[in-house]
Design a protein around this motif. Structure first.
Motif, PDB file in Angstrom:
ATOM      1  N   LEU A  56       0.834  -1.205   0.000  1.00 44.79           N
ATOM      2  CA  LEU A  56       0.000   0.000   0.000  1.00 44.79           C
ATOM      3  C   LEU A  56       0.867   1.253   0.000  1.00 44.79           C
ATOM      4  N   THR A  57       0.512   2.214  -0.858  1.00 44.05           N
ATOM      5  CA  THR A  57       1.220   3.505  -0.842  1.00 44.05           C
ATOM      6  C   THR A  57       0.195   4.629  -0.744  1.00 44.05           C
ATOM      7  N   ASN A  58       0.607   5.779  -0.222  1.00 44.60           N
ATOM      8  CA  ASN A  58      -0.303   6.915  -0.119  1.00 44.60           C
ATOM      9  C   ASN A  58       0.437   8.232   0.047  1.00 44.60           C
ATOM     10  N   ASN A  59      -0.328   9.337  -0.016  1.00 43.48           N
ATOM     11  CA  ASN A  59       0.275  10.676   0.078  1.00 43.48           C
ATOM     12  C   ASN A  59      -0.054  11.349   1.409  1.00 43.48           C
ATOM     13  N   ARG A  60      -0.782  10.629   2.312  1.00 41.87           N
ATOM     14  CA  ARG A  60      -1.287  11.266   3.543  1.00 41.87           C
ATOM     15  C   ARG A  60      -0.323  11.099   4.724  1.00 41.87           C
ATOM     16  N   GLY A  61       0.180   9.848   4.921  1.00 42.01           N
ATOM     17  CA  GLY A  61       1.077   9.637   6.071  1.00 42.01           C
ATOM     18  C   GLY A  61       1.502   8.191   6.183  1.00 42.01           C
ATOM     19  N   PRO A  62       2.491   7.914   7.052  1.00 44.64           N
ATOM     20  CA  PRO A  62       2.976   6.532   7.207  1.00 44.64           C
ATOM     21  C   PRO A  62       1.881   5.606   7.732  1.00 44.64           C
ATOM     22  N   VAL A  63       1.704   4.453   7.102  1.00 37.83           N
ATOM     23  CA  VAL A  63       0.700   3.463   7.532  1.00 37.83           C
ATOM     24  C   VAL A  63       1.437   2.272   8.122  1.00 37.83           C
ATOM     25  N   LYS A  64       1.194   2.063   9.446  1.00 36.74           N
ATOM     26  CA  LYS A  64       1.823   0.913  10.126  1.00 36.74           C
ATOM     27  C   LYS A  64       0.781  -0.175  10.368  1.00 36.74           C
ATOM     28  N   LYS A  65      -0.429   0.242  10.724  1.00 37.70           N
ATOM     29  CA  LYS A  65      -1.499  -0.716  10.993  1.00 37.70           C
ATOM     30  C   LYS A  65      -2.746  -0.276  10.234  1.00 37.70           C
ATOM     31  N   VAL A  66      -3.722  -1.169  10.122  1.00 35.51           N
ATOM     32  CA  VAL A  66      -4.860  -0.881   9.241  1.00 35.51           C
ATOM     33  C   VAL A  66      -5.610   0.388   9.668  1.00 35.51           C
ATOM     34  N   GLU A  67      -5.613   0.644  10.974  1.00 36.54           N
ATOM     35  CA  GLU A  67      -6.316   1.850  11.450  1.00 36.54           C
ATOM     36  C   GLU A  67      -5.733   3.118  10.820  1.00 36.54           C
ATOM     37  N   LYS A 121       4.385   9.525  -1.276  1.00 37.14           N
ATOM     38  CA  LYS A 121       5.535   9.673  -0.368  1.00 37.14           C
ATOM     39  C   LYS A 121       5.635   8.554   0.668  1.00 37.14           C
ATOM     40  N   TYR A 122       4.572   7.790   0.860  1.00 37.74           N
ATOM     41  CA  TYR A 122       4.583   6.757   1.901  1.00 37.74           C
ATOM     42  C   TYR A 122       4.346   5.376   1.302  1.00 37.74           C
ATOM     43  N   PHE A 123       5.294   4.453   1.554  1.00 41.92           N
ATOM     44  CA  PHE A 123       5.250   3.118   0.971  1.00 41.92           C
ATOM     45  C   PHE A 123       5.307   2.119   2.128  1.00 41.92           C
ATOM     46  N   SER A 124       4.181   1.430   2.384  1.00 43.46           N
ATOM     47  CA  SER A 124       4.131   0.471   3.512  1.00 43.46           C
ATOM     48  C   SER A 124       4.245  -0.956   2.993  1.00 43.46           C
ATOM     49  N   LEU A 125       5.185  -1.700   3.533  1.00 42.84           N
ATOM     50  CA  LEU A 125       5.400  -3.083   3.076  1.00 42.84           C
ATOM     51  C   LEU A 125       4.314  -3.998   3.643  1.00 42.84           C
ATOM     52  N   THR A 126       3.085  -3.832   3.163  1.00 42.99           N
ATOM     53  CA  THR A 126       1.942  -4.624   3.649  1.00 42.99           C
ATOM     54  C   THR A 126       1.956  -6.049   3.097  1.00 42.99           C
ATOM     55  N   ALA A 127       2.509  -6.253   1.936  1.00 42.91           N
ATOM     56  CA  ALA A 127       2.518  -7.583   1.280  1.00 42.91           C
ATOM     57  C   ALA A 127       1.173  -8.270   1.500  1.00 42.91           C
ATOM     58  N   HIS A 128       0.095  -7.536   1.275  1.00 41.97           N
ATOM     59  CA  HIS A 128      -1.265  -8.014   1.620  1.00 41.97           C
ATOM     60  C   HIS A 128      -1.786  -9.050   0.637  1.00 41.97           C
ATOM     61  N   VAL A 129      -1.199  -9.073  -0.592  1.00 43.38           N
ATOM     62  CA  VAL A 129      -1.628 -10.089  -1.560  1.00 43.38           C
ATOM     63  C   VAL A 129      -0.494 -10.330  -2.549  1.00 43.38           C
ATOM     64  N   TYR A 130      -0.395 -11.565  -3.023  1.00 35.83           N
ATOM     65  CA  TYR A 130       0.594 -11.874  -4.064  1.00 35.83           C
ATOM     66  C   TYR A 130      -0.067 -11.664  -5.417  1.00 35.83           C
ATOM     67  N   VAL A 135       9.668   4.623   3.479  1.00 37.74           N
ATOM     68  CA  VAL A 135       9.303   3.194   3.431  1.00 37.74           C
ATOM     69  C   VAL A 135       9.052   2.682   4.848  1.00 37.74           C
ATOM     70  N   VAL A 136       7.836   2.171   5.084  1.00 40.76           N
ATOM     71  CA  VAL A 136       7.483   1.609   6.402  1.00 40.76           C
ATOM     72  C   VAL A 136       7.688   0.100   6.332  1.00 40.76           C
ATOM     73  N   ARG A 137       8.703  -0.402   7.017  1.00 41.25           N
ATOM     74  CA  ARG A 137       9.015  -1.833   6.954  1.00 41.25           C
ATOM     75  C   ARG A 137       8.287  -2.631   8.050  1.00 41.25           C
ATOM     76  N   ASP A 138       8.148  -2.042   9.253  1.00 40.09           N
ATOM     77  CA  ASP A 138       7.554  -2.787  10.385  1.00 40.09           C
ATOM     78  C   ASP A 138       6.033  -2.618  10.420  1.00 40.09           C
ATOM     79  N   VAL A 139       5.386  -3.087   9.350  1.00 41.40           N
ATOM     80  CA  VAL A 139       3.921  -2.977   9.248  1.00 41.40           C
ATOM     81  C   VAL A 139       3.272  -4.068  10.090  1.00 41.40           C
TER      82      VAL A 139
END
Ligand code: EAX
Length: 329
Positions: free
Chosen positions: A153-164, A228-237, A293-297
């Motif tokens: 998941l990527t976005n322009n709003r802010g770092p995403v660590k958890k689904v909330e 600007k924000y890239f979260s390593l969610t690996a939510h689907v292959y 890049v947010v690695r610890d999602v």
């Protein structure tokens, strides 16, 4: 010594038409399309495939590459082109393919695969082959599975660590009912869109974000579209079936059909490897372009939030089918 007429004739012909005769009888040119730029692993694989086919047919078959949606607005339109025989070959994500061969959507469920080894086990096994063969019902010859990769998941709003942290984000998804449902269940606001329209929609802030593997983000330079924000969610292959027009395939002599199948499988392994080996380096380059890049999602939070869709699609994809993939060892 009397030289028989026939050999004399052929000697004269070689002398006059030597080069012409050495020419392959009937060269033909095929078009191989994709939605992504030339430096994306799809096209590194496509280049390799084209070179091998030319070499192995002694130049009889030339394959030209048409990257970046040159042959259609997106993968759905280009898949229609393959079905009609207007496009010979296409590397496509599974995005819109469920609209052609519904069984392929089973691969779009979130958190289905543990890792790349699990992916190869399933895609290169009987389950994968059956899903490819199902395309023949709709006049498409699916030769092999190439790779897009795990989506993030990527976005322009802010770092995403958890689904909330992602709730309420307006994101683009592929034209894929399973993906749409997964993101709705997670509390986001997903909208389906052809890939060719995404960069502008991000720049104009029509959408806040999107989700794709590292190679798509990198080759499309989405840092220039305010991502600007890239979260390593690996939510689907995301697998990428390498498709061929069934008409074109069946018009080939048997030995060429076997060659296309064999070479497509061989290049599939090569293409997956180059895609995987390049990910870390591309992430570092993205950081150098200012991407956070947010690695610890907290991937479990996404898994829990998306899990209701398994029952939602239980009619079309019974638990047993899903578990046959999930539990493959
Ligand atoms: O296949 O549409 C998408 O997000 C795909 O990942 C992209 O077109 C590459």
């Amino acid at each position: 010594m009397k030289v028989p007429f026939r050999c004399l004739a052929s000697l004269i012909a070689v002398f006059f038409f030597g080069s012409a005769w050495a020419q392959p009888q009937d060269t033909r040119t095929m078009r191989l399309a994709s939605a992504v730029p030339m430096d994306h692993p799809y096209n590194i694989g496509a280049r390799k495939f084209a070179d091998l086919i030319k070499e192995r047919t002694n130049g009889r078959i030339e394959i030209k590459l048409y990257p970046s949606n040159q042959l259609g607005k997106g993968e759905r339109e280009m898949t229609e082109g393959v079905q009609q025989g207007a496009i010979d070959l296409l590397v496509s994500s599974t995005g819109p393919l469920g609209g052609f061969s519904p069984s392929i959507n089973i691969l779009d469920f979130p958190f289905l695969f543990r890792d790349f080894t699990h992916v190869d086990l399933v895609l290169d096994g009987p389950i994968g082959r059956k899903l490819l063969d199902d395309f023949e019902k709709v006049q498409i010859k699916a030769l092999a599975f190439w790779e897009n990769g795990f989506r993030h998941l990527t976005n322009n709003r802010g770092p995403v660590k958890k689904v909330e942290d992602a709730r309420g984000l307006k994101i683009r998804t592929m034209e894929n009912k399973v993906h749409l449902s997964a993101w709705k269940a997670a509390g986001l606001n997903p909208t389906p869109m052809a890939w060719g329209e995404v960069f502008t929609a991000l720049q104009q802030k029509v959408i806040d974000g999107q989700e794709n593997p590292i190679a798509v983000f990198h080759s499309s330079k989405l840092w220039d579209a305010a991502q600007k924000y890239f979260s390593l969610t690996a939510h689907v292959y995301s697998p990428s079936p390498f498709l061929m027009s069934q008409k074109v395939f069946e018009a080939l002599p048997v030995e060429d059909r076997e060659l296309f199948l064999k070479t497509a499988l061989e290049v599939g392994k090569f293409q997956r490897k180059i895609n995987r080996d390049a990910e870390e380096e591309k992430l570092l380059e993205m950081v150098s372009k200012g991407v956070h890049v947010v690695r610890d999602v907290d991937r479990e939070s996404f898994k829990q939030a998306m899990s209701p869709i398994y029952d939602q699609f239980g009619g079309q994809f019974p638990r047993a089918q899903i578990e046959a993939i999930m539990n493959a060892e």
